[in-house]
Design a protein around this motif. Structure first.
Motif, mmCIF file in Angstrom:
data_model
loop_
_atom_site.group_PDB
_atom_site.id
_atom_site.type_symbol
_atom_site.label_atom_id
_atom_site.label_comp_id
_atom_site.label_asym_id
_atom_site.label_seq_id
_atom_site.Cartn_x
_atom_site.Cartn_y
_atom_site.Cartn_z
ATOM 1 N N ASP A 16 -41.714 21.926 -70.350
ATOM 2 C CA ASP A 16 -41.391 20.585 -70.820
ATOM 3 C C ASP A 16 -41.282 20.575 -72.347
ATOM 4 O O ASP A 16 -42.101 21.210 -73.031
ATOM 5 C CB ASP A 16 -42.498 19.616 -70.380
ATOM 6 N N PRO A 17 -40.268 19.884 -72.910
ATOM 7 C CA PRO A 17 -40.096 19.873 -74.378
ATOM 8 C C PRO A 17 -41.337 19.412 -75.122
ATOM 9 O O PRO A 17 -41.685 19.963 -76.175
ATOM 10 C CB PRO A 17 -38.928 18.907 -74.585
ATOM 11 N N GLY A 18 -42.024 18.410 -74.579
ATOM 12 C CA GLY A 18 -43.247 17.946 -75.232
ATOM 13 C C GLY A 18 -44.323 19.012 -75.233
ATOM 14 O O GLY A 18 -45.027 19.205 -76.235
ATOM 15 N N ASP A 19 -44.458 19.718 -74.113
ATOM 16 C CA ASP A 19 -45.436 20.813 -74.044
ATOM 17 C C ASP A 19 -45.059 21.942 -74.998
ATOM 18 O O ASP A 19 -45.921 22.542 -75.649
ATOM 19 C CB ASP A 19 -45.523 21.361 -72.614
ATOM 20 N N ALA A 20 -43.758 22.243 -75.066
ATOM 21 C CA ALA A 20 -43.298 23.315 -75.957
ATOM 22 C C ALA A 20 -43.605 22.981 -77.414
ATOM 23 O O ALA A 20 -44.116 23.826 -78.170
ATOM 24 C CB ALA A 20 -41.794 23.541 -75.768
ATOM 25 N N ALA B 209 -45.118 32.390 -69.751
ATOM 26 C CA ALA B 209 -44.579 33.361 -70.713
ATOM 27 C C ALA B 209 -44.021 32.651 -71.933
ATOM 28 O O ALA B 209 -44.165 33.121 -73.068
ATOM 29 C CB ALA B 209 -43.495 34.204 -70.042
ATOM 30 N N ALA B 210 -43.382 31.490 -71.723
ATOM 31 C CA ALA B 210 -42.838 30.718 -72.851
ATOM 32 C C ALA B 210 -43.953 30.240 -73.764
ATOM 33 O O ALA B 210 -43.824 30.260 -74.996
ATOM 34 C CB ALA B 210 -42.036 29.533 -72.319
ATOM 35 N N ILE B 211 -45.069 29.807 -73.176
ATOM 36 C CA ILE B 211 -46.219 29.370 -73.975
ATOM 37 C C ILE B 211 -46.739 30.520 -74.824
ATOM 38 O O ILE B 211 -47.006 30.363 -76.024
ATOM 39 C CB ILE B 211 -47.315 28.821 -73.053
ATOM 40 N N PHE B 212 -46.879 31.682 -74.207
ATOM 41 C CA PHE B 212 -47.344 32.856 -74.952
ATOM 42 C C PHE B 212 -46.404 33.175 -76.116
ATOM 43 O O PHE B 212 -46.852 33.433 -77.244
ATOM 44 C CB PHE B 212 -47.436 34.059 -74.018
ATOM 45 N N TRP C 264 -40.066 16.277 -82.331
ATOM 46 C CA TRP C 264 -40.816 15.540 -81.322
ATOM 47 C C TRP C 264 -40.234 14.134 -81.152
ATOM 48 O O TRP C 264 -40.098 13.635 -80.020
ATOM 49 C CB TRP C 264 -42.277 15.455 -81.750
ATOM 50 N N ALA C 265 -39.907 13.494 -82.272
ATOM 51 C CA ALA C 265 -39.347 12.145 -82.211
ATOM 52 C C ALA C 265 -38.007 12.135 -81.484
ATOM 53 O O ALA C 265 -37.650 11.157 -80.825
ATOM 54 C CB ALA C 265 -39.178 11.588 -83.626
ATOM 55 N N GLY C 266 -37.254 13.232 -81.603
ATOM 56 C CA GLY C 266 -35.980 13.307 -80.916
ATOM 57 C C GLY C 266 -36.119 13.265 -79.406
ATOM 58 O O GLY C 266 -35.244 12.750 -78.700
ATOM 59 N N PHE C 267 -37.240 13.777 -78.876
ATOM 60 C CA PHE C 267 -37.468 13.771 -77.432
ATOM 61 C C PHE C 267 -38.201 12.514 -76.966
ATOM 62 O O PHE C 267 -38.052 12.096 -75.816
ATOM 63 C CB PHE C 267 -38.277 15.003 -77.011
#
Length: 224
Positions: free
Chosen positions: A14-18, A148-151, A193-196
């Protein structure tokens, strides 16, 4: 790994999580570099130790965050399975609707639903639950790609902190450049972040920068 492969990995997060993981990684790296500034003024700075420590710390926390994501995903699905069983075991329809209302409260959400609409939602969920069968609880490839993306995100945020030390010979100026680079990235993270989320980009960027620096100050003060 190809660019398409990388894009597919990040597509599962999720973009917010990323952006949250990027923020976390930046704060970790900035804590090291700001703390090293105090060491530089008192004892001098070992650039090699700083680079190794910054990268090592973010890589370690990247692994930890990825594992916590897997655990959180497993917990969430186990809880949903438990909810499914609670609804199936409810003694009557009113009790089942009460379970759903407790798990998915409308109050406090961005939606301002009327009581009749909320009840219609819960009845729809109840009908779906009664017709459905519990799925096997297991991790998917998408879950592993998200981990894997989080890492990668948390680990990669160490790079902006250490690159100046490879380009600038003077440790003092390299450290200043590193800190400045990380602060700018805090602003960029808030702006994105504001963009999402639909907020005001510049305001969000400033807020994220101030929040990040405040958290770094706490971490440094407590010896983190």
């Amino acid at each position: 790994m190809t660019l398409r492969g990388l894009s597919s990995i990040f597509a599962d997060l999720d973009p917010g999580d990323a952006l949250g993981e990027v923020l976390f990684g930046l704060i970790m790296a900035l804590t090291w570099t700001v703390g090293s500034r105090l060491v530089l003024d008192e004892e001098g700075l070992d650039v090699r130790d700083l680079v190794v420590a910054t990268i090592g710390c973010n890589v370690a926390w990247g692994i930890i965050d990825a594992v916590l994501f897997i655990l959180g995903t497993t917990f969430y699905r186990s809880r949903r399975l438990r909810l499914f069983r609670q609804i199936r075991a409810a003694k009557d329809e009113a009790a089942a609707l009460a379970v759903l209302a407790k798990e998915f409260p409308v109050e406090g959400s961005p939606l301002s639903a009327k009581p009749a609409d909320a009840e219609a939602l819960y009845r729809s969920l109840l009908a779906l639950t009664r017709r459905a069968e519990p799925a096997k609880l297991s991790l998917t490839r998408a879950d592993l790609r998200a981990a894997a993306a989080i890492f990668l995100l948390v680990s990669a945020t160490a790079l902006p902190a250490v690159i100046p030390f490879f380009l600038i010979d003077n440790a003092n100026w390299a450290l200043r450049a590193s800190n400045l680079f990380l602060v700018v990235l805090l602003f960029v993270t808030g702006y994105a972040w504001a963009g999402f989320s639909g907020g005001r980009p510049f305001y969000a960027g400033i807020t994220m920068t101030c929040l990040g620096l405040f958290l770094v100050a706490i971490a440094v003060a407590l010896g983190g």
